[in-house]
Structure formats: C-alpha cells, structure tokens
Design an enzyme around this catalytic site. Structure first.
Site, PDB file in Angstrom:
ATOM      1  CE  LYS A 163     -13.776   7.513 -20.678  1.00  0.00           C
ATOM      2  NZ  LYS A 163     -12.388   7.499 -20.200  1.00  0.00           N
TER       3      LYS A 163
ATOM      4  CB  SER B 100      -9.746   7.538 -17.807  1.00  0.00           C
ATOM      5  OG  SER B 100     -11.036   8.110 -17.865  1.00  0.00           O
TER       6      SER B 100
END
Length: 635
Positions: A214, A420
């Site tokens: 991430k 996401s």
C-alpha cells in the site's frame, strides 16, 4: 376640510445617510438590471434560434465520410455541467472539452451498420486519451468497423503512444512529414517529499497502513520508492505493456518481439533515419505514408463524393453531427425493459457530489433510483475510480446489496481503474468484468497524519494549554503525536483492513486468508486479478450489459434498452446548452462578456491527488480519524 400637517423633514444627519445609501445602491441596481436584461436577451435569442432551426436534423446522404476528430479528455461521464461545456465550446476554451467514451463507441458501432457511411477518417491529435482499458474498447470497436468492410483512414500531425493504439486499427495511416511518433513504453514516476518536508520544513508525517504494497502515501515518508512498490508496479505495468505491443503488432501485421527490440534501440533507429521522426515511423511500418493534411483530404475527396460546400472538400459528417443523426432515430416512447448503467468515475468522497464525480450519498441515490424504478430490471455499475473515503465507499456498496436483495442483478464493468475504494464498491456485484488492461486491486487501508510542531518551532511559534484528560486535544497537528494516539490510529486502520478483506472474502466466496494473500495493498492488471479470483470475466461494457440482461432474462439486444441513470440537468441548463450548441447562439456567446463571467464561475477546479488527501484530512466530519482506501496507481 382640514389640511393635514406637513410631514417633518428628516434631519441633516438622516438626509446624509439616505443620500449615501442612494449613491451606493445605484450601481447595485444597475448591475442587476443589466444582468436581467442580458439574460432576457439570451432567452429571446435562444427562442428565435430554436424556432428558426425548424425541421430538426438534416438527412444524411449516401457515400458520406464520418470524420471522428474528438477534442478533449476521454471520460466515462462529463465532469462539467451542460452550461459550462456549452459555454466553453462557444468560447473556444479547450480546458472544458470532454468526450464521453459511450458516445465515441456509439458512433463507431452506428457507422458499422449504417449503409450511408462509406468510410471513416480518424484524426486524434486533439484527443487526450484515457487509460489503456478504455482505449482498448475503442480499438476493438474500430477493428469491428473495419472487419465490416468500412474503410478507415487515419491521419495525424503528431501521434502519441496512447492515440496510436486507436490509429493502428486503420486500413491506412498517414503522418505529416514534419510530425512524429514515438513508442517508448509505460512509466510511473512520482515525486518524494520526505527530505523537503522533514529536513527543510520540519513537517513530520506519520503513516499508518496495512499491507507492505500500500504505497499511496510513501512519497510523504520516503525519498524514493520502496522495493515493494517497485516490484508491484513493474509486475502489472509489464503485463499492460506486453498487451499493448501485441495489440499494435496484430493490427499492423508486425512481430511484437521486433517492435519491442526497435523501442529498446530507439537512439540508433532515429539516428539511422537522420533524426527524422516521421521517417523513423515509416521505416518501422507504423505508418503507411507521409502526407500533409491537404494531401489526405484530396485523397478522400477523390475516393468519396466532392462537396464544395464542405470545409473538407468532400461529403462528410462530424462526430457530434452523426450522434445527432443516431439520436433522431430513437423512439421518444420506448416501453421495453431497461438495463440501467450507473457511472462511478473519479475519487470517492462523502456527501452529495455533482454529476461526473462519486459521492457517497449521490451515487448511492442513483443506485436507489434504479432499485425503485419498475422499468429497470438489471443494473451495470461502470467503475473508473482510484478509491477514496472508506465510509462513502461503504454507502455505495450497501446500495449494491439492496439492489440484489430486490431481485435486480448487478454487474460491474471496470474501466481504466477500479482500485482500493473502487474495488470496494464493486466486490458485491453478481459478476465483475474488467478489461485485461484495467488497473484494480489495491485492497488496503492507510491513514496519514502530518505534524507541524518542528515547523512552528523554527519560526518561534509554540502550542501549549490544558485539557481535562490525557488525550484531550491529542489529535492537534501542532502538538507532538502522542504514542497512545498512534496506537489508536493504527487500530482504526487495522479494523478498516479487516473489514475490507472480510467483506471481499464474503463477496467472493473465499477465506480471509486467501484474500489477504492477494491484498496487502497490491495492484493488479485486470488479467492478473482474474487469475487471482478478484475479477470474474474479461470484457468491456458491452459484455457486462449483455450479462446483466441475461441474468434478468430479458432476451436479445432488441428486447431491452440501455439507459444511463445520471443527475438530470436543470431546465435552464438544458436550454442554455441547446442555445450555445447552435451556430448563432455560439457566435453570440463568443462576444458576450456575461458568458465569459459565467464560465469563469462555473469551471470546476482541477483536483490533483495531493488535493484529495488534503481535503480528506480537513473534512473529517467530527471523526478524529478518517480511513482512506485510495490508490495512486494511474498511469
């Protein structure tokens, strides 16, 4: 009869202020009157134009050339309102020019079956392409047009890499002798701010995340990309690039390996062509000839029907004119059942957002409308989003669940990007479609807390005070971050990741451990996501619509109609857009200072990635911590 006594005269002080008010009030009344009569004038002109335009769309003649020369950004949905777009077009403001993907595909598909269209001229110099997924959809439509026997001729004064994917589908490609074309590959580079923020400005940035991949907020805490970020990015980018080479090579009947080798030897190849980029493209057989625009138009005039009244010299219709032709054939009353398409494009933010943006409340309302309308039998959610706020994403996901509970199938069609939060709103669909070159995944959560204590210290500003508890005011970014607060934030982020992976596991019929293996913030191409069970099928919007219709048992394509559910423009906006779209209305608006003022007020502000993070940090809605599911993974 008695005479009434005279009214008392105001005292000098009162007369002074009354006179002063009159002086100040005169400009205000003048401006309001000018605005009123200006708008009244525009309304009257619009009425005259509407009456004078008479009998609608002029019939299209046989042997017409369709000229596809779109200007502006390729988008899923307009990001500006109709008035802004119409005024911008009338005033020649290129910053508001946009082309909807659906309109481009509709025109190409219509031309394929239209016997009046003899050939197509592609001119893409002013098109700002989208991602590879949307470009591949257009390329596929062009290939089908060509396979149907319609000649496609492409011309460009300069061609970029993305545009060329479409141009390569043509029978003949001509490049201006002074133009150029370079295929260079895909790159993704970002600026990193750690040294500038921490050492130069004294801003300490605390990153809380789950998942080593991430990497959205890494630029704030590092001076270069992490090894995990480079590994993940190169993995999906190589997949997209190899597919791009294969698509171009197939269309141009070239060897992908030789094309890749030519790109690797770019300096030598250009030197051998004497620095002539146009000649270099011709040597690689990327184009069929070098011609000026006038030479190409002369060629098409000889092949088609000469027309002295046309600016191009031959019988032709432009993209917008041809779309009007297609619209004129639509029946105003269509009682067939509907497959509704709801577009979710852009960053996901809370509240009610305007058309062309994703709002937790506004996009959920569009899905709710589809659920409540009896004519709608199935829904396609078209997603093109890097994600955004977790709560807003959850609001939209819940509406998808309610649609399914109401017995209406929901199919997701992923566009260029559905990562996401974009994946969050997609995961509960009955079926998920993605192009092989879609960018998706990035299942992860992060939080970003800047701290300005050292920055303020450098200029002699200090924060102090008292609180009734240990953590009162502890989230103040001008005070040092308490380790306990850090644990609170990390707990919130951990919970957000557990929610994300848990919901994905439930929606996809897998265990949390299986989802975690392909999550941890890692980004995948559409093809890679399908191999890992995050996507069901590879295909575009047309395949998703057909699947939704099948699930609703609607029959063949002629048994249902596709309808986009969007925020409706106001009657005034529709009127202004229609008036500005006429030749007379556009000419009047070009000279109108009022129109320029209205355009300046209506232009939407460009929102960069940094602005999204800044806004999310500022608008917490009372919550001390806001979790984000966002991916900085566009090309």
């Amino acid at each position: 009869m008695t005479t009434p006594p005279p009214l008392p005269r105001p005292n000098p002080v009162a007369r002074f202020f009354v006179g002063l008010w009159d002086v100040m009030n005169f400009p205000r009344r003048l401006i309001l009157n000018l605005l009123f009569f200006g708008l009244l004038f525009l309304v009257l002109i619009g009425f005259v134009v509407a009456v004078g335009s008479g009998g609608g769309v002029k019939p299209l003649q046989d042997r017409t050339t369709l000229v596809i020369a779109p200007e502006g950004r390729l988008v899923e949905q307009f990001t500006a309102d109709p008035v802004t777009r119409a005024l911008g077009k009338a005033l020649g403001d290129a910053s508001v020019e946009e082309v909807q993907l659906r309109d481009l595909l509709r025109a190409i598909d219509g031309a394929r079956e239209d016997k009046r269209i003899e050939r197509v001229l592609l001119q893409l110099d002013k098109l700002q392409p989208g991602g590879l997924a949307s470009m591949r959809e257009v390329a596929r439509a062009l290939a089908q047009l060509r396979a149907a026997g319609k000649q496609v001729v492409a011309f460009g004064e300069n061609m970029d890499q993305s545009q060329y994917l479409l141009l390569a589908q043509a029978d003949e490609i001509y490049l201006d002798p002074m133009g150029g074309l370079l295929l260079e590959g895909l790159g993704r580079y970002r600026q990193y701010y750690r040294q500038g923020l921490q050492e130069k400005l004294g801003v300490d940035v605390h990153l809380f995340r789950v998942g080593e991949y991430k990497s959205a907020a890494e630029p704030y805490i590092l001076d270069a990309a992490s090894p995990e970020s480079k590994e993940a990015d190169l993995y999906w980018m190589n997949d997209l690039w190899q597919r791009y080479l294969a698509d171009v090579a197939k269309a141009r009947k070239l060897d992908p390996a030789q094309l890749a080798a030519a790109i690797d030897n770019l300096p030598e190849g250009i030197a051998a062509a004497g620095g002539d980029l146009a000649r270099y493209a011709l040597d690689l057989r990327l184009v069929d000839g070098l011609k000026t625009r006038e030479e190409v138009l002369d060629l098409l005039a000889r092949r088609g029907v000469a027309d002295e009244d046309s600016d191009l010299g031959f019988r032709s219709v432009g993209l917008s004119g041809y779309l009007q032709q297609l619209d004129s054939k639509r029946s105003p009353v269509d009682q067939r059942p509907q497959v509704a398409v709801v577009v979710a494009e852009g960053e996901i933010t809370g509240g009610d957002q305007p058309a062309g943006r994703i709002g937790g409340e506004s996009t959920a309302a569009l899905l709710r409308q589809a659920r409540e309308e009896d004519e709608v039998k199935a829904v396609v959610l078209r997603v093109d989003s890097p994600g955004g706020e977790v709560f807003a994403s959850e609001q939209i996901r819940r509406e998808v669940e309610l649609l399914k509970q109401a017995g209406k199938p929901v199919v997701v069609s992923m566009g260029d990007l559905a990562a996401s939060g974009g994946y969050w709103i997609s995961m509960n669909a009955d079926r998920i479609y993605a192009d092989p070159s879609t960018i998706t995944g990035s299942i992860g959560i992060f939080g970003l807390i800047p701290n300005f204590t050292r920055t303020l210290d450098r200029i002699g500003v200090h924060t102090d005070g008292v609180g009734t508890t240990r953590y009162a005011g502890a989230f103040d970014v001008t005070r040092p971050l308490d380790p306990g607060v850090g644990r609170v934030i990390q707990s919130v982020i951990d919970k957000g990741y557990a929610d994300f992976t848990g919901k994905v596991a439930q929606a996809r019929g897998r265990t949390v451990e299986q989802i975690d293996e392909v999550a941890r913030g890692r980004v995948w191409s559409g093809a890679q996501a399908r191999e890992r069970g995050l996507v069901d099928e590879l295909g575009g919007l047309a395949e998703a619509v057909a699947d939704a219709a099948t699930r609703a048992s609607l029959g063949g394509k002629d048994k249902y109609r596709v309808r986009y559910i969007e925020k409706a423009a106001t009657p005034f906006a529709q009127f202004m857009a229609g008036m500005a779209g006429t030749r007379l209305g556009g000419a009047l608006l070009q000279e109108s200072g009022l129109a320029r003022l209205a355009l300046a007020r209506a232009l939407p502000e460009t929102e960069a990635q940094l602005r999204f993070v800044e806004r999310a940090a500022r608008e917490r809605g009372g919550a001390p911590v806001k979790a984000l599911a966002y991916c900085f993974c566009g090309l």
